[in-house]
Design a protein around this motif. Sequence first.
Motif, short mmCIF file in Angstrom:
data_model
loop_
_atom_site.label_atom_id
_atom_site.label_comp_id
_atom_site.label_asym_id
_atom_site.label_seq_id
_atom_site.Cartn_x
_atom_site.Cartn_y
_atom_site.Cartn_z
N ALA A 79 0.74 -1.30 -0.01
CA ALA A 79 -0.19 0.01 -0.04
C ALA A 79 0.83 1.20 -0.15
O ALA A 79 1.83 1.28 0.59
CB ALA A 79 -0.79 -0.02 1.23
N ALA A 100 -6.42 -5.46 2.13
CA ALA A 100 -6.47 -4.58 1.21
C ALA A 100 -7.76 -3.45 1.13
O ALA A 100 -7.44 -2.11 1.11
CB ALA A 100 -6.48 -5.02 -0.22
N LEU A 112 -7.23 -0.87 3.93
CA LEU A 112 -6.31 0.03 3.60
C LEU A 112 -6.91 0.85 2.44
O LEU A 112 -6.59 2.24 2.58
CB LEU A 112 -4.84 -0.39 3.01
N ARG A 113 -7.48 0.34 1.58
CA ARG A 113 -8.18 1.39 0.70
C ARG A 113 -9.17 2.39 1.39
O ARG A 113 -9.29 3.48 0.76
CB ARG A 113 -9.06 0.65 -0.54
N LEU A 134 -5.60 4.91 0.68
CA LEU A 134 -4.21 4.27 0.09
C LEU A 134 -4.57 3.58 -1.13
O LEU A 134 -5.55 2.88 -1.36
CB LEU A 134 -3.56 3.47 1.21
N ASP A 135 -3.85 3.59 -2.04
CA ASP A 135 -3.64 2.66 -3.15
C ASP A 135 -2.99 1.43 -2.91
O ASP A 135 -1.94 1.46 -2.29
CB ASP A 135 -2.70 3.39 -4.37
N VAL A 136 -3.63 0.39 -3.39
CA VAL A 136 -3.45 -1.02 -2.47
C VAL A 136 -3.00 -2.03 -3.84
O VAL A 136 -3.67 -1.88 -4.77
CB VAL A 136 -4.37 -1.45 -1.70
#
Length: 221
Positions: free
Chosen positions: A105, A139, A142-143, A147-149
């Motif tokens: 991430a 994931a 986190l997105r 965030l980019d994951v």
Amino acid sequence: MFPAPTWPPLPIIVLIAALGSLLTGCTTLDYFAQAARGQMDLLEKRQPIKEVLEGGDLDPGLRSRLVLSQKVRAFAVSELGLRAGGSYTSYTDVGRPFVVWNVVAAPPFSVKPRRWCFPVAGCLNYRGYFSREDAEQMAARLRAQGLDVCVAGATGYSTLGWFDDPLLSTMTRQPEPDFIATLFHELAHQTVYIHDAPAFNEAFAEAVAEEGVHRWYEHQG
């Protein structure tokens, strides 16, 4: 040549690391628990390669890879100076396309990945999961943080000599040059691993793998 991404020894030292994780909440504890289960499953299923080769109904392609692995392993020790210990003298059929899924991430428009730090493995740029579902759930969390994951499957990883790593079915399905490179890559991790230096560790293993493959084919004529 790009060997599969590896996962340093998070599952190995779970008995030690989990003690520290108790201080950081249930999510971390769950993470170490799945790592321990996944690692133990691989070890319980492993069979000595010598015994596997003695099986009469062995797939010819797998037999060829197992024989090659022992030659490459010996070359890594004698010609590249790598430490093999008892690694890659046994075989485990993983039963899935990848052994682990790594979650990476980073903030939007950034190439600097988030780091996760562990008691023994040090700080890493990813978290590895033995279940793709678990990786995708992480994931998603986190997105949700903006965030980019990326979730990427890995065919192998190194326990840095804490355990005798088995050769995995996920590794044997690679094209021959990549298969050889992966063995050199993982044995390089087992030989040299610097705490809190993930960029160096991967660069070192990659360099050893590329040069090792060159020398292997040169040696084979």
